[in-house]
Design a protein around this motif. Structure first.
Motif, PDB file in Angstrom:
ATOM      1  N   LYS A 155     -10.026  10.786  -3.719  1.00  0.00           N
ATOM      2  CA  LYS A 155     -10.522  10.584  -2.356  1.00  0.00           C
ATOM      3  C   LYS A 155      -9.605   9.662  -1.547  1.00  0.00           C
ATOM      4  N   LEU A 156      -9.146   8.566  -2.186  1.00  0.00           N
ATOM      5  CA  LEU A 156      -8.396   7.541  -1.458  1.00  0.00           C
ATOM      6  C   LEU A 156      -6.902   7.846  -1.334  1.00  0.00           C
ATOM      7  N   VAL A 157      -6.301   8.411  -2.396  1.00  0.00           N
ATOM      8  CA  VAL A 157      -4.847   8.661  -2.369  1.00  0.00           C
ATOM      9  C   VAL A 157      -4.543  10.066  -2.903  1.00  0.00           C
ATOM     10  N   PRO A 158      -5.043  11.098  -2.265  1.00  0.00           N
ATOM     11  CA  PRO A 158      -4.866  12.467  -2.780  1.00  0.00           C
ATOM     12  C   PRO A 158      -3.407  12.923  -2.807  1.00  0.00           C
ATOM     13  N   GLU A 159      -2.563  12.367  -1.923  1.00  0.00           N
ATOM     14  CA  GLU A 159      -1.166  12.813  -1.828  1.00  0.00           C
ATOM     15  C   GLU A 159      -0.185  11.843  -2.476  1.00  0.00           C
ATOM     16  N   LEU A 160      -0.684  10.761  -3.054  1.00  0.00           N
ATOM     17  CA  LEU A 160       0.199   9.750  -3.648  1.00  0.00           C
ATOM     18  C   LEU A 160       0.858  10.278  -4.915  1.00  0.00           C
ATOM     19  N   LYS A 161       2.181  10.138  -4.979  1.00  0.00           N
ATOM     20  CA  LYS A 161       2.923  10.538  -6.174  1.00  0.00           C
ATOM     21  C   LYS A 161       3.071   9.338  -7.113  1.00  0.00           C
ATOM     22  N   VAL A 162       3.158   9.609  -8.406  1.00  0.00           N
ATOM     23  CA  VAL A 162       3.288   8.545  -9.400  1.00  0.00           C
ATOM     24  C   VAL A 162       4.505   7.683  -9.083  1.00  0.00           C
ATOM     25  N   SER A 163       5.604   8.317  -8.716  1.00  0.00           N
ATOM     26  CA  SER A 163       6.857   7.601  -8.447  1.00  0.00           C
ATOM     27  C   SER A 163       6.766   6.692  -7.227  1.00  0.00           C
ATOM     28  N   GLN A 164       5.752   6.873  -6.405  1.00  0.00           N
ATOM     29  CA  GLN A 164       5.599   6.064  -5.200  1.00  0.00           C
ATOM     30  C   GLN A 164       4.736   4.822  -5.425  1.00  0.00           C
ATOM     31  N   LEU A 165       4.249   4.646  -6.655  1.00  0.00           N
ATOM     32  CA  LEU A 165       3.384   3.500  -6.951  1.00  0.00           C
ATOM     33  C   LEU A 165       4.193   2.206  -7.009  1.00  0.00           C
ATOM     34  N   THR A 166       4.055   1.403  -5.979  1.00  0.00           N
ATOM     35  CA  THR A 166       4.651   0.072  -5.947  1.00  0.00           C
ATOM     36  C   THR A 166       3.514  -0.943  -5.938  1.00  0.00           C
ATOM     37  N   ARG A 167       3.837  -2.215  -6.028  1.00  0.00           N
ATOM     38  CA  ARG A 167       2.797  -3.242  -5.992  1.00  0.00           C
ATOM     39  C   ARG A 167       2.024  -3.181  -4.681  1.00  0.00           C
ATOM     40  N   THR A 168       2.751  -2.959  -3.583  1.00  0.00           N
ATOM     41  CA  THR A 168       2.106  -2.910  -2.270  1.00  0.00           C
ATOM     42  C   THR A 168       1.178  -1.706  -2.152  1.00  0.00           C
ATOM     43  N   VAL A 169       1.655  -0.548  -2.607  1.00  0.00           N
ATOM     44  CA  VAL A 169       0.847   0.672  -2.550  1.00  0.00           C
ATOM     45  C   VAL A 169      -0.405   0.517  -3.417  1.00  0.00           C
ATOM     46  N   TYR A 170      -0.224  -0.039  -4.625  1.00  0.00           N
ATOM     47  CA  TYR A 170      -1.363  -0.214  -5.537  1.00  0.00           C
ATOM     48  C   TYR A 170      -2.362  -1.219  -4.968  1.00  0.00           C
ATOM     49  N   GLN A 171      -1.852  -2.318  -4.395  1.00  0.00           N
ATOM     50  CA  GLN A 171      -2.745  -3.317  -3.806  1.00  0.00           C
ATOM     51  C   GLN A 171      -3.550  -2.715  -2.657  1.00  0.00           C
ATOM     52  N   GLN A 172      -2.919  -1.848  -1.851  1.00  0.00           N
ATOM     53  CA  GLN A 172      -3.629  -1.195  -0.755  1.00  0.00           C
ATOM     54  C   GLN A 172      -4.727  -0.278  -1.283  1.00  0.00           C
ATOM     55  N   LEU A 173      -4.450   0.402  -2.411  1.00  0.00           N
ATOM     56  CA  LEU A 173      -5.465   1.253  -3.043  1.00  0.00           C
ATOM     57  C   LEU A 173      -6.672   0.412  -3.457  1.00  0.00           C
ATOM     58  N   LEU A 174      -6.418  -0.742  -4.084  1.00  0.00           N
ATOM     59  CA  LEU A 174      -7.506  -1.637  -4.481  1.00  0.00           C
ATOM     60  C   LEU A 174      -8.271  -2.134  -3.251  1.00  0.00           C
ATOM     61  N   ASN A 175      -7.516  -2.487  -2.201  1.00  0.00           N
ATOM     62  CA  ASN A 175      -8.154  -2.995  -0.982  1.00  0.00           C
ATOM     63  C   ASN A 175      -9.078  -1.947  -0.356  1.00  0.00           C
ATOM     64  N   ASP A 176      -8.606  -0.695  -0.327  1.00  0.00           N
ATOM     65  CA  ASP A 176      -9.422   0.378   0.247  1.00  0.00           C
ATOM     66  C   ASP A 176     -10.686   0.611  -0.574  1.00  0.00           C
TER      67      ASP A 176
END
Length: 308
Positions: A44-65
């Motif tokens: 629901k939150l990151v349907p288009e996110l690729k594994v290779s795009q997982l950075t600390r900032t991207v992951y933190q935003q996922l947690l925040n959402d």
């Protein structure tokens, strides 16, 4: 070619596959359901996110959402369920660095919590109100959970053979699959396999109740589907009639533990009786009570020292 596959793989697909490979069949159904719910939130939150795009900032935003709609403890659980899969992706070379490092866990302010346990007077009032008949009914079940602190599924699985009335003990070695098709299941963990002492009232009452029942068949789980809500409703009606706090069956487990702690029983003994894997679990669950007891201890220490 392998790197191209890694670069293009969606995180939600990777996580779904990781659950199937590493978790399916290795964890309890209830725990599996939590992982599958986490998977749905990822989709629901990151349907288009690729594994290779997982950075600390991207992951933190996922947690925040996720935290926008959940309390902090729920967000922490979400983080833990994702972290194992992400660390495996790091090990496989799909991600260069661990994006979960130093993650900050946020969450909504917890709502007003319902009272989870009864005080000693309320429990005494409840037990006096139970309709203990000659035949098995759910009031017998409520009595047993209140006196032993068993989990709902553990109490459902109790058979007459589990009682040793001469030694005043009850063996807890299995659970009942009330969420599935019925039947015995293993306990939550190895620590949940235990033998606990029972008081003389339980000995007298249950020795009479079980004397003509099949030794190895559950006392409370019959052929009909059992719902936790059914027993909770019965308990709620009793609480209302008695004019006491309304709690769930699991709340009787909290009541049992709380009364033992207030009576001065050690955390280690309570942890063993409840079947906790470690005392840490007991300390976290009953932190508020332990803090109250520590305050009493401080007063006792001061009175003792001032009397020297």
């Amino acid at each position: 070619m392998i790197n191209d596959t890694y670069n293009n793989e969606l995180f939600c697909n990777y996580y779904a596959q990781w659950i199937e490979v590493y978790k399916r069949g290795a964890i309890r159904d209830a725990t599996m359901a939590k992982y599958l719910m986490t998977q749905k939130w990822v989709e629901k939150l990151v349907p288009e996110l690729k594994v290779s795009q997982l950075t600390r900032t991207v992951y933190q935003q996922l947690l925040n959402d996720y935290a926008k709609e959940h309390e902090r403890q729920t967000t922490l659980d979400f983080h833990h369920q994702l972290k194992g899969a992400i660390l495996d992706a790091v090990d496989e070379g799909m991600i260069d660095r661990d994006p979960t490092r130093k993650a900050i866990i946020k969450g909504k302010t917890p709502g007003t919590k319902k009272i989870k346990y009864l005080n000693q007077f309320e429990l005494h009032t409840l037990l006096a109100n139970l309709d203990i008949k000659e035949e098995v009914n759910w009031d017998w079940f409520i009595l047993l959970v209140a006196k032993t602190g068993m989990r709902f599924s553990e109490a459902l699985a109790i058979t007459p053979a589990d009682f040793d009335f001469s030694r005043q003990t009850l063996s807890i070695s299995k659970t009942w699959d009330y969420k599935g098709k019925g039947g015995f299941l293993p306990t939550k963990n190895k620590s949940s396999i235990r033998k606990i002492q029972i008081d003389w009232q339980i000995v007298v009452k249950f020795s009479e109740l079980t004397k003509n029942l099949p030794e190895n068949e559950p006392i409370f789980a019959g052929n009909k589907k059992i719902y936790n809500s059914t027993v909770n409703d019965i308990l709620t009606r009793h609480c209302r009639r008695c004019g006491i706090s309304e709690i769930s069956i699991h709340g009787l487990r909290h009541t049992h533990a709380s009364l033992l702690l207030f009576a001065g029983v050690s955390i280690a003994s309570v942890a063993r009786r409840l079947g906790h894997a470690s005392m840490t679990t007991t300390q976290k669950t009953y932190l508020h009570i332990i803090q109250e007891l520590e305050n009493k201890d401080v007063d006792l220490v001061m009175r003792t020292l001032s009397g020297l």
